[in-house]
Design a protein around this motif. Structure first.
Motif, PDB file in Angstrom:
ATOM      1  N   THR A   1      38.288 111.663  -9.720  1.00  0.00           N
ATOM      2  CA  THR A   1      37.827 110.301  -9.915  1.00  0.00           C
ATOM      3  C   THR A   1      36.332 110.252  -9.622  1.00  0.00           C
ATOM      4  O   THR A   1      35.900 110.567  -8.514  1.00  0.00           O
ATOM      5  CB  THR A   1      38.577 109.342  -8.968  1.00  0.00           C
ATOM      6  OG1 THR A   1      39.974 109.430  -9.235  1.00  0.00           O
ATOM      7  CG2 THR A   1      38.108 107.920  -9.152  1.00  0.00           C
TER       8      THR A   1
ATOM      9  N   MET B   1      37.674 112.038  -4.369  1.00  0.00           N
ATOM     10  CA  MET B   1      36.766 111.390  -5.316  1.00  0.00           C
ATOM     11  C   MET B   1      35.431 112.121  -5.343  1.00  0.00           C
ATOM     12  O   MET B   1      34.990 112.648  -4.328  1.00  0.00           O
ATOM     13  CB  MET B   1      36.526 109.931  -4.923  1.00  0.00           C
ATOM     14  CG  MET B   1      37.734 109.057  -4.961  1.00  0.00           C
ATOM     15  SD  MET B   1      37.255 107.358  -4.538  1.00  0.00           S
ATOM     16  CE  MET B   1      38.816 106.680  -4.078  1.00  0.00           C
TER      17      MET B   1
ATOM     18  N   GLU C   1      34.858 105.957 -13.053  1.00  0.00           N
ATOM     19  CA  GLU C   1      36.056 105.125 -12.950  1.00  0.00           C
ATOM     20  C   GLU C   1      35.780 103.894 -12.089  1.00  0.00           C
ATOM     21  O   GLU C   1      36.443 102.873 -12.227  1.00  0.00           O
ATOM     22  CB  GLU C   1      37.222 105.924 -12.359  1.00  0.00           C
ATOM     23  CG  GLU C   1      37.868 106.889 -13.341  1.00  0.00           C
ATOM     24  CD  GLU C   1      37.006 108.108 -13.639  1.00  0.00           C
ATOM     25  OE1 GLU C   1      37.017 108.540 -14.795  1.00  0.00           O
ATOM     26  OE2 GLU C   1      36.330 108.630 -12.731  1.00  0.00           O
TER      27      GLU C   1
ATOM     28  N   LEU D   1      40.146 100.474  -7.700  1.00  0.00           N
ATOM     29  CA  LEU D   1      40.871 101.293  -8.669  1.00  0.00           C
ATOM     30  C   LEU D   1      42.355 100.936  -8.701  1.00  0.00           C
ATOM     31  O   LEU D   1      42.980 100.908  -9.761  1.00  0.00           O
ATOM     32  CB  LEU D   1      40.683 102.776  -8.346  1.00  0.00           C
ATOM     33  CG  LEU D   1      39.282 103.308  -8.630  1.00  0.00           C
ATOM     34  CD1 LEU D   1      39.070 104.650  -7.946  1.00  0.00           C
ATOM     35  CD2 LEU D   1      39.032 103.395 -10.124  1.00  0.00           C
TER      36      LEU D   1
END
Length: 125
Positions: free
Chosen positions: A2, A38, A68, A119
């Protein structure tokens, strides 16, 4: 992985703050992104730099890759005198990364947690 972009002020440009302490907080926040799996990129602009320079720096980062989530740091959005900058940042994110979730933190150390929440909200919409 991500990809998350953090937009905030460069620690050595923020009046009234100890640059080392701010940088250490950013480092701590980066560790949290890594813990959550991430990939964090930082877009740090100079406090008080001309809007055109700040906007160009932000657009350059937004166009590097797909994100994202984009986290807008508290320093940019908390002070009333920075409302124009805050609005511009949100619009730049919207225009250049329309698929990205937008998150706001309370400080550099909790950016990853707010990105995760944004998210999750995006997935549940």
């Amino acid at each position: 992985m991500t990809n998350v972009l953090l937009i905030g002020f460069s620690p050595d440009t923020i009046p009234g703050f100890e640059p080392g302490a701010v940088a250490a907080s950013l480092d701590e926040g980066s560790k949290r992104f890594a813990e959550l799996g991430m990939v964090e990129d930082q877009c740090l602009i100079g406090f008080g730099e001309p809007d055109s320079t700040a906007h160009a720096t932000i657009v350059e980062h937004l166009e590097k890759k797909q994100y994202e989530c984009v986290v807008v740091g508290g320093g940019i959005r908390k002070a009333a005198e920075l409302l124009d900058l805050f609005q511009a940042v949100v619009n730049l994110v919207h225009w250049h990364q329309p698929q990205a979730a937008i998150a706001f933190n309370s400080g550099p150390t909790d950016s990853a947690d707010w990105a995760l929440k944004a998210l999750e909200q995006k997935r549940n919409r």
